[in-house]
Design a protein around this motif. Sequence first.
Motif, PDB file in Angstrom:
ATOM      1  N   ILE A  61       0.823  -1.199   0.000  1.00  0.00           N
ATOM      2  CA  ILE A  61       0.000   0.000   0.000  1.00  0.00           C
ATOM      3  C   ILE A  61       0.864   1.259   0.000  1.00  0.00           C
ATOM      4  O   ILE A  61       0.568   2.237  -0.703  1.00  0.00           O
ATOM      5  N   PHE A  62       1.959   1.243   0.747  1.00  0.00           N
ATOM      6  CA  PHE A  62       2.819   2.416   0.808  1.00  0.00           C
ATOM      7  C   PHE A  62       3.735   2.516  -0.412  1.00  0.00           C
ATOM      8  O   PHE A  62       4.086   3.624  -0.847  1.00  0.00           O
ATOM      9  N   LEU A  63       4.104   1.384  -0.971  1.00  0.00           N
ATOM     10  CA  LEU A  63       4.876   1.417  -2.214  1.00  0.00           C
ATOM     11  C   LEU A  63       4.035   1.990  -3.354  1.00  0.00           C
ATOM     12  O   LEU A  63       4.526   2.798  -4.158  1.00  0.00           O
ATOM     13  N   HIS A  64       2.746   1.600  -3.403  1.00  0.00           N
ATOM     14  CA  HIS A  64       1.838   2.168  -4.398  1.00  0.00           C
ATOM     15  C   HIS A  64       1.690   3.675  -4.195  1.00  0.00           C
ATOM     16  O   HIS A  64       1.699   4.455  -5.157  1.00  0.00           O
ATOM     17  N   ALA A  65       1.532   4.091  -2.946  1.00  0.00           N
ATOM     18  CA  ALA A  65       1.345   5.512  -2.660  1.00  0.00           C
ATOM     19  C   ALA A  65       2.577   6.321  -3.057  1.00  0.00           C
ATOM     20  O   ALA A  65       2.460   7.409  -3.641  1.00  0.00           O
ATOM     21  N   ALA A  66       3.761   5.810  -2.757  1.00  0.00           N
ATOM     22  CA  ALA A  66       4.992   6.507  -3.140  1.00  0.00           C
ATOM     23  C   ALA A  66       5.096   6.645  -4.651  1.00  0.00           C
ATOM     24  O   ALA A  66       5.475   7.698  -5.177  1.00  0.00           O
ATOM     25  N   ARG A  67       4.734   5.568  -5.375  1.00  0.00           N
ATOM     26  CA  ARG A  67       4.766   5.633  -6.839  1.00  0.00           C
ATOM     27  C   ARG A  67       3.791   6.686  -7.355  1.00  0.00           C
ATOM     28  O   ARG A  67       4.096   7.405  -8.305  1.00  0.00           O
ATOM     29  N   LYS A  68       2.597   6.763  -6.748  1.00  0.00           N
ATOM     30  CA  LYS A  68       1.618   7.751  -7.202  1.00  0.00           C
ATOM     31  C   LYS A  68       2.110   9.174  -6.964  1.00  0.00           C
ATOM     32  O   LYS A  68       1.757  10.096  -7.715  1.00  0.00           O
ATOM     33  N   LEU A  69       2.924   9.343  -5.931  1.00  0.00           N
ATOM     34  CA  LEU A  69       3.512  10.666  -5.686  1.00  0.00           C
ATOM     35  C   LEU A  69       4.736  10.911  -6.554  1.00  0.00           C
ATOM     36  O   LEU A  69       5.195  12.049  -6.676  1.00  0.00           O
ATOM     37  N   GLY A  70       5.284   9.851  -7.141  1.00  0.00           N
ATOM     38  CA  GLY A  70       6.510   9.979  -7.923  1.00  0.00           C
ATOM     39  C   GLY A  70       7.723  10.220  -7.051  1.00  0.00           C
ATOM     40  O   GLY A  70       8.682  10.884  -7.459  1.00  0.00           O
ATOM     41  N   VAL A  71       7.691   9.658  -5.834  1.00  0.00           N
ATOM     42  CA  VAL A  71       8.743   9.883  -4.846  1.00  0.00           C
ATOM     43  C   VAL A  71       9.251   8.530  -4.348  1.00  0.00           C
ATOM     44  O   VAL A  71       8.452   7.646  -4.042  1.00  0.00           O
ATOM     45  N   PRO A  72      10.560   8.329  -4.242  1.00  0.00           N
ATOM     46  CA  PRO A  72      11.067   7.066  -3.685  1.00  0.00           C
ATOM     47  C   PRO A  72      10.580   6.883  -2.246  1.00  0.00           C
ATOM     48  O   PRO A  72      10.467   7.858  -1.494  1.00  0.00           O
ATOM     49  N   PRO A  73      10.300   5.648  -1.838  1.00  0.00           N
ATOM     50  CA  PRO A  73       9.816   5.418  -0.465  1.00  0.00           C
ATOM     51  C   PRO A  73      10.730   5.999   0.605  1.00  0.00           C
ATOM     52  O   PRO A  73      10.262   6.512   1.625  1.00  0.00           O
TER      53      PRO A  73
END
Length: 230
Positions: A155-167
């Motif tokens: 869930i957090f990896l998906h969210a980081a991708r949607k922000l375009g930011v590395p975790p």
Amino acid sequence: MKLNGIIFDFNGTMFQDSHLHEQAWIDMIQKYSPGNGLTETEILTNVHGRTNDKILRHFVSSELTDEEVQKLSLEKEEHYRKLCLNKPEQLVLTDGLIEVLDDLKERKLPLTIATATIKENVDFYFDTFALDRWFDPDKVVFDDGSFPGKPEPDIFLHAARKLGVPPEECLVIEDAYSGLRAANTANIGMIIAIDPFFKNRETFQKENLCKDGVITDFHGFTQRLFAEQA
């Protein structure tokens, strides 16, 4: 660390509704699995932050079909929303959060929500709290059945991708044991727990799940956050 994005959990973090979810789950479990009581430990580890399918299969029956899970999940969430609407005075964002969100918007820091709840609840929250003032609904990550729920990191990896930011350049703010475990597994750079009622911080800290501290509300949050970044 270099902070380039913030990921908020929602339930119990942005909106203090944990007691309403607990009540809805207690009612559902007693209805479909009479006598199966919920202990504080079970609520901490097997309810908060977990997806509905995992909760239902854990407490009701591991043999539930996907169709049965979907039906029961919708029933539980409808019951939960009715509990929310029955207490309109409690339909407020966590203390200090509006000021924090306004500040983050002014700073143009990318932010989103990653929640274990379903789309019907996300739509309810956007309508109730006018979340589109701060969040793009297309970037919100919720339980759509396409990835494993917390405590898995997806869930957090998906969210980081949607922000375009590395975790590792993201901050996650979470209230749930499962969510904090997920954030750690996702290699999130900064992890802050919120524990408004001083219920879980001893467990969080003992297991080193919130490496960047615990807060009780959002008053003064951005001032402290960016002072540490300076």
